[in-house]
Design a protein around this motif. Structure first.
Motif, PDB file in Angstrom:
ATOM      1  N   ARG A 126       0.916  -1.114  -0.017  1.00  0.00           N
ATOM      2  CA  ARG A 126      -0.106  -0.049   0.122  1.00  0.00           C
ATOM      3  C   ARG A 126       0.747   1.163   0.009  1.00  0.00           C
ATOM      4  O   ARG A 126       0.685   2.014  -0.663  1.00  0.00           O
ATOM      5  N   GLU A 127       1.871   1.404   0.898  1.00  0.00           N
ATOM      6  CA  GLU A 127       2.546   2.698   1.001  1.00  0.00           C
ATOM      7  C   GLU A 127       3.418   2.850  -0.100  1.00  0.00           C
ATOM      8  O   GLU A 127       3.552   4.130  -0.746  1.00  0.00           O
ATOM      9  N   GLU A 128       3.779   1.808  -0.692  1.00  0.00           N
ATOM     10  CA  GLU A 128       4.732   2.095  -1.798  1.00  0.00           C
ATOM     11  C   GLU A 128       3.881   2.422  -3.231  1.00  0.00           C
ATOM     12  O   GLU A 128       4.273   3.116  -3.819  1.00  0.00           O
ATOM     13  N   ILE A 129       2.944   1.816  -3.088  1.00  0.00           N
ATOM     14  CA  ILE A 129       1.744   2.170  -4.126  1.00  0.00           C
ATOM     15  C   ILE A 129       1.644   3.819  -4.179  1.00  0.00           C
ATOM     16  O   ILE A 129       1.474   4.506  -5.019  1.00  0.00           O
ATOM     17  N   LEU A 130       1.183   3.927  -2.996  1.00  0.00           N
ATOM     18  CA  LEU A 130       0.904   5.652  -2.790  1.00  0.00           C
ATOM     19  C   LEU A 130       1.980   6.345  -3.055  1.00  0.00           C
ATOM     20  O   LEU A 130       1.836   7.488  -3.497  1.00  0.00           O
ATOM     21  N   ALA A 131       3.296   6.050  -2.851  1.00  0.00           N
ATOM     22  CA  ALA A 131       4.464   6.974  -3.329  1.00  0.00           C
ATOM     23  C   ALA A 131       4.908   7.121  -4.425  1.00  0.00           C
ATOM     24  O   ALA A 131       5.270   7.761  -4.720  1.00  0.00           O
ATOM     25  N   ASN A 132       4.501   6.028  -5.168  1.00  0.00           N
ATOM     26  CA  ASN A 132       4.957   6.003  -6.690  1.00  0.00           C
ATOM     27  C   ASN A 132       3.802   6.180  -7.828  1.00  0.00           C
ATOM     28  O   ASN A 132       4.043   6.408  -8.861  1.00  0.00           O
ATOM     29  N   HIS A 133       2.535   6.419  -7.280  1.00  0.00           N
ATOM     30  CA  HIS A 133       1.520   6.174  -8.295  1.00  0.00           C
ATOM     31  C   HIS A 133       0.635   7.324  -8.107  1.00  0.00           C
ATOM     32  O   HIS A 133       0.265   7.758  -6.760  1.00  0.00           O
TER      33      HIS A 133
END
Length: 259
Positions: free
Chosen positions: A66-73
């Motif tokens: 989740r956090e990686e998705i929010l940071a990169n998309h």
């Protein structure tokens, strides 16, 4: 603007028309393999679940990565829509969007849907639920995407005045080339044999969530039948969900393309 059979079209930067194809699916519907299929065409650019970050931000769900998705998309759905309407690179005539129906949340405007051509990818609820349970554990009806697929299907049918193409995953896996030819014909695009196979591995166009969800597809080179274990319904909760999913699936299944 649209052509004679009601497909939405828009001009490319060289003045020619392009097909902006929103393929509405739910999770575990072979949607990533279908994206590989279209992405292997020379004339197609693919977009992987463009509203996923907005969906996670708005719902607060704790999906893997989740956090990686929010940071990169991009998590602003309005900016995502603008990106889907942007001019395409030279030589690209199709923008294929792998869209998850449940990512189109109630608060998001629907007007932009009129600028897209729409099709639907469905899968029998029993194997779909078994596969989704392997990834998420517990989930509810809305996370299957089926209620939202029906909502979008009805919206598109009413606004376009025609039944949009529906592909059942079982039919596609049983006869890939015939089904792809029928789908391409319904969309007014030329079939390409490049859609039948692809190189293994990850793609630059894959979302950053690929490492959590795409292991099987990354090993594939063509459409493959699913494991028989995915047909097994293991618990009462999944059986209840299947009962809720079944009529929604059957409504869409009645309109599926046939070879």
């Amino acid at each position: 603007m649209s052509d004679a059979d009601g497909r939405a079209a828009s001009p490319c930067n060289d003045g020619t028309e392009v097909l902006r194809l929103a393929m509405w699916s739910g999770p575990r519907n072979i949607s990533t393999a279908f994206m590989r299929c279209w992405g292997n065409r020379d004339d197609t650019l693919v977009v992987d679940e463009p509203f996923y970050a907005h969906y996670l931000l708005s719902t607060g769900l704790g999906h893997p990565g989740r956090e990686e998705i929010l940071a990169n998309h991009e998590s602003d759905w309005r900016k995502v829509v603008r990106s889907l309407m942007a001019p395409l690179p030279p030589g690209i005539g199709i923008l294929y969007q792998k869209q998850m129906a449940h990512h189109l949340l109630p608060g998001m405007d629907r007007d932009w849907l009129g600028s897209m051509t729409h099709a639907f990818l469905i899968r029998d609820p029993r194997p779909m639920l078994a596969s989704l349970a392997e990834k998420l554990g517990a989930f509810d009806l809305l996370e299957t995407g089926l209620p939202q697929q029906v909502e979008i299907f009805d919206y598109v049918m009413q606004s376009a005045g025609r039944v949009p193409p529906v592909v059942d995953a079982a039919d596609l896996l049983a006869a890939p080339e015939p089904m792809l030819r029928v789908l391409c014909r319904s969309l007014g695009v030329e079939f390409s044999t490049r859609m039948l196979s692809w190189a293994p591995g990850r793609r630059e166009t894959d979302g950053i969530w690929a490492k959590h969800w795409y292991q099987r597809v990354e090993q594939s080179t063509e459409f493959q039948t699913r494991s028989p274990t995915e047909d097994f319904v293991a618990d009462d909760r999944r059986s209840e969900l299947e009962e809720l999913c079944r009529p929604l699936y059957e409504k869409l299944h009645a309109h599926r393309l046939r070879v």
